[in-house]
Design an enzyme around this catalytic site. Structure first.
Site, short mmCIF file in Angstrom:
data_model
loop_
_atom_site.label_atom_id
_atom_site.label_comp_id
_atom_site.label_asym_id
_atom_site.label_seq_id
_atom_site.Cartn_x
_atom_site.Cartn_y
_atom_site.Cartn_z
N ALA A 10 0.81 -1.23 0.00
CA ALA A 10 0.00 0.00 0.00
C ALA A 10 0.84 1.27 0.00
O ALA A 10 0.29 2.37 -0.01
CB ALA A 10 -0.93 0.00 1.21
N THR A 11 2.16 1.13 -0.01
CA THR A 11 3.00 2.33 0.15
C THR A 11 3.28 3.06 -1.16
O THR A 11 4.02 4.04 -1.16
CB THR A 11 4.35 1.94 0.80
OG1 THR A 11 4.95 0.88 0.03
CG2 THR A 11 4.17 1.50 2.24
N VAL A 61 5.89 -9.71 1.83
CA VAL A 61 4.98 -10.80 1.45
C VAL A 61 5.72 -12.08 1.03
O VAL A 61 5.12 -13.15 0.95
CB VAL A 61 3.96 -10.40 0.35
CG1 VAL A 61 3.04 -9.29 0.81
CG2 VAL A 61 4.65 -10.06 -0.96
N TYR A 153 8.40 -12.03 -15.82
CA TYR A 153 7.34 -11.18 -15.24
C TYR A 153 5.98 -11.58 -15.83
O TYR A 153 5.00 -11.76 -15.09
CB TYR A 153 7.62 -9.70 -15.48
CG TYR A 153 6.49 -8.82 -14.99
CD1 TYR A 153 6.23 -8.68 -13.62
CD2 TYR A 153 5.63 -8.16 -15.88
CE1 TYR A 153 5.17 -7.90 -13.16
CE2 TYR A 153 4.58 -7.38 -15.42
CZ TYR A 153 4.35 -7.26 -14.06
OH TYR A 153 3.29 -6.50 -13.60
N LYS A 157 2.41 -13.12 -13.98
CA LYS A 157 1.06 -12.56 -14.07
C LYS A 157 0.10 -13.55 -14.74
O LYS A 157 -1.10 -13.54 -14.48
CB LYS A 157 1.10 -11.21 -14.79
CG LYS A 157 1.81 -10.13 -13.96
CD LYS A 157 1.13 -9.91 -12.60
CE LYS A 157 1.77 -8.81 -11.78
NZ LYS A 157 1.06 -8.52 -10.52
N THR A 188 3.42 4.53 -12.22
CA THR A 188 3.66 4.41 -10.77
C THR A 188 5.18 4.30 -10.61
O THR A 188 5.93 4.62 -11.52
CB THR A 188 3.00 3.13 -10.23
OG1 THR A 188 3.60 2.00 -10.89
CG2 THR A 188 1.49 3.10 -10.46
N PHE A 190 6.52 1.53 -10.71
CA PHE A 190 6.75 0.21 -11.31
C PHE A 190 7.99 0.16 -12.22
O PHE A 190 8.84 -0.72 -12.08
CB PHE A 190 5.49 -0.16 -12.11
CG PHE A 190 5.57 -1.45 -12.86
CD1 PHE A 190 5.29 -2.66 -12.24
CD2 PHE A 190 5.90 -1.47 -14.22
CE1 PHE A 190 5.34 -3.85 -12.95
CE2 PHE A 190 5.95 -2.66 -14.93
CZ PHE A 190 5.68 -3.85 -14.29
P1 NDP Z 1 4.78 0.38 -7.34
O1 NDP Z 1 6.21 0.02 -7.46
O2 NDP Z 1 4.40 1.80 -7.34
O3 NDP Z 1 4.14 -0.31 -6.04
C1 NDP Z 1 4.45 -1.65 -5.70
C2 NDP Z 1 4.10 -1.86 -4.24
O4 NDP Z 1 4.32 -3.26 -3.93
C3 NDP Z 1 4.99 -1.05 -3.31
O5 NDP Z 1 4.25 -0.64 -2.18
C4 NDP Z 1 6.05 -2.08 -2.91
O6 NDP Z 1 6.69 -1.80 -1.70
C5 NDP Z 1 5.19 -3.32 -2.78
N1 NDP Z 1 5.99 -4.52 -2.74
C6 NDP Z 1 6.84 -4.98 -3.68
N2 NDP Z 1 7.44 -6.09 -3.24
C7 NDP Z 1 6.96 -6.34 -2.00
C8 NDP Z 1 7.19 -7.34 -1.03
N3 NDP Z 1 8.05 -8.35 -1.24
N4 NDP Z 1 6.51 -7.28 0.14
C9 NDP Z 1 5.64 -6.28 0.37
N5 NDP Z 1 5.39 -5.29 -0.49
C10 NDP Z 1 6.03 -5.33 -1.67
O7 NDP Z 1 4.06 -0.39 -8.57
P2 NDP Z 1 2.52 -0.56 -8.96
O8 NDP Z 1 1.64 0.16 -8.02
O9 NDP Z 1 2.43 -0.26 -10.39
O10 NDP Z 1 2.37 -2.13 -8.76
C11 NDP Z 1 1.34 -2.73 -8.00
C12 NDP Z 1 0.91 -4.02 -8.68
O11 NDP Z 1 0.36 -3.70 -9.95
C13 NDP Z 1 2.03 -5.01 -8.94
O12 NDP Z 1 1.55 -6.31 -8.66
C14 NDP Z 1 2.30 -4.85 -10.44
O13 NDP Z 1 2.83 -6.02 -11.00
C15 NDP Z 1 0.89 -4.58 -10.91
N6 NDP Z 1 0.77 -3.94 -12.22
C16 NDP Z 1 1.38 -2.75 -12.47
C17 NDP Z 1 1.26 -2.14 -13.71
C18 NDP Z 1 1.98 -0.88 -14.07
O14 NDP Z 1 2.11 -0.61 -15.29
N7 NDP Z 1 2.40 -0.08 -13.11
C19 NDP Z 1 0.40 -2.74 -14.73
C20 NDP Z 1 -0.18 -4.01 -14.37
C21 NDP Z 1 -0.02 -4.54 -13.14
P3 NDP Z 1 8.28 -1.43 -1.67
O15 NDP Z 1 8.34 0.02 -2.09
O16 NDP Z 1 8.67 -1.69 -0.27
O17 NDP Z 1 8.96 -2.31 -2.67
C1 8X3 Z 2 2.63 -4.09 -15.94
C2 8X3 Z 2 2.20 -3.78 -17.34
O1 8X3 Z 2 2.88 -4.07 -19.75
O2 8X3 Z 2 4.37 -2.81 -18.29
O3 8X3 Z 2 2.18 -5.32 -15.55
O4 8X3 Z 2 4.21 -5.20 -18.09
S1 8X3 Z 2 3.49 -3.99 -18.39
#
Ligand code: NDP
Ligand code: 8X3
Length: 253
Positions: A10-11, A61, A153, A157, A188, A190
């Site tokens: 959630a961070t 996690v 990756y 998914k 984000t 990401f």
């Molecule tokens: P962010 O990097 O902004 O957020 C990811 C979050 O997951 C952070 O709070 C991070 O905490 C936490 N996290 C990662 N690893 C762990 C761990 N081992 N234990 C606990 N917390 C963890 O990315 P997004 O918000 O984009 O990603 C969220 C989800 O959405 C992911 O599952 C990603 O795969 C998915 N997603 C993202 C897309 C994108 O384009 N952004 C598209 C499709 C899916 P910390 O900072 O401590 O690492």
């Molecule tokens: C995140 C979307 O297309 O960047 O899951 O892999 S992508």
């Protein structure tokens, strides 16, 4: 009594946006993450401005024992979780499969698959007992088909999709619902994480296209959670308008 949503990761990004969106819509929150300062900051901001009560839990996690301890140690008032959002996840690297970093592979598999499974394993029995609940997994368009250099990756998914489908089957006799949300490009942290902190390279991912925001994905999660009890939003693919699939993206130059 307000409903309770537990959100992993959630961070930042989508998890943080879900925290705000669910707080705005009548949920109290259990927020989990690895960064104590960010978690506490989010808690105080949400409690002050959005009127929700927030419990924070600090764990990784990937640590199944810590996931179990966090769920089993919940105070009575927080035990009846209505919505579990399995959001914590990441991509590391963008390399040809035969050149990839095996440590990165382990981290992605341990987080995106095994972490999601641990939280599911420990939270869902309570939902079954209460015959009420909703698991929202954050999958990805990357799970629909591999894209160049996405290999591991994308596989994690794809696993989220199959794990969601399997859970939905196993819960069909209950009132517990399962949703797999599959976003495309969301701006984000990401990509900064994927490129090991290279912010300039990360910026390039969103060049020439208006990507989704964390809020856009949180809206989908809330829609699924707010649907009438007899409606199960099983899967949602949500893309930016100029993205057609994991590998077809139109960019204005
Ligand atoms: P962010 O990097 O902004 O957020 C990811 C979050 O997951 C952070 O709070 C991070 O905490 C936490 N996290 C990662 N690893 C762990 C761990 N081992 N234990 C606990 N917390 C963890 O990315 P997004 O918000 O984009 O990603 C969220 C989800 O959405 C992911 O599952 C990603 O795969 C998915 N997603 C993202 C897309 C994108 O384009 N952004 C598209 C499709 C899916 P910390 O900072 O401590 O690492
Ligand atoms: C995140 C979307 O297309 O960047 O899951 O892999 S992508």
């Amino acid at each position: 009594m307000k409903k309770i949503a537990l959100i992993t990761g959630a961070t930042s990004g989508i998890g943080e946006a879900c925290a705000r969106r669910f707080a705005q819509n009548g949920y109290d929150l259990i927020l989990t993450g690895r960064k104590p300062d960010l978690l506490e900051h989010l808690k105080s901001e949400i409690e002050k401005h959005l009127g929700a009560e927030v419990l924070t839990l600090l764990f990784d996690v990937r640590d199944a024992a810590a996931c179990r301890a966090a769920v089993e140690g919940l105070p009575e008032r927080w035990r009846a979780i209505n919505v579990l959002i399995n959001n914590a996840g990441l991509a590391l690297g963008l390399d040809k499969e035969y050149e990839g970093d095996m440590e990165d592979w382990d981290i992605m598999i341990d987080t995106n698959i095994k972490g999601l499974l641990s939280m599911t394993r420990f939270v869902v029995p309570g939902m079954v007992e209460r015959n009420s609940g909703h698991i929202i997994n954050i999958g990805s368009v990357a799970g629909d088909a591999a894209y160049a250099k996405g290999n591991v990756y994308c596989a994690t998914k794809a696993a989220v999709k199959t794990i969601s489908d399997g859970l939905r089957i196993d819960l069909a006799e209950t009132a517990v619902r399962v949703t797999n949300i599959k976003p495309g490009l969301v701006e984000t942290n990401f990509s900064v994480t994927r490129f090991h902190g290279d912010a300039q390279r990360a910026e390039g991912v969103y060049k020439g296209i208006k990507p989704l925001s964390g809020d856009d994905v949180a809206d989908v999660a809330l829609y699924a959670a707010a649907a009438p009890a007899h409606v199960q939003i099983a899967e949602v693919l949500v893309l930016a308008t100029h993205q057609a699939s994991g590998s077809v993206i139109y960019r204005e130059s």
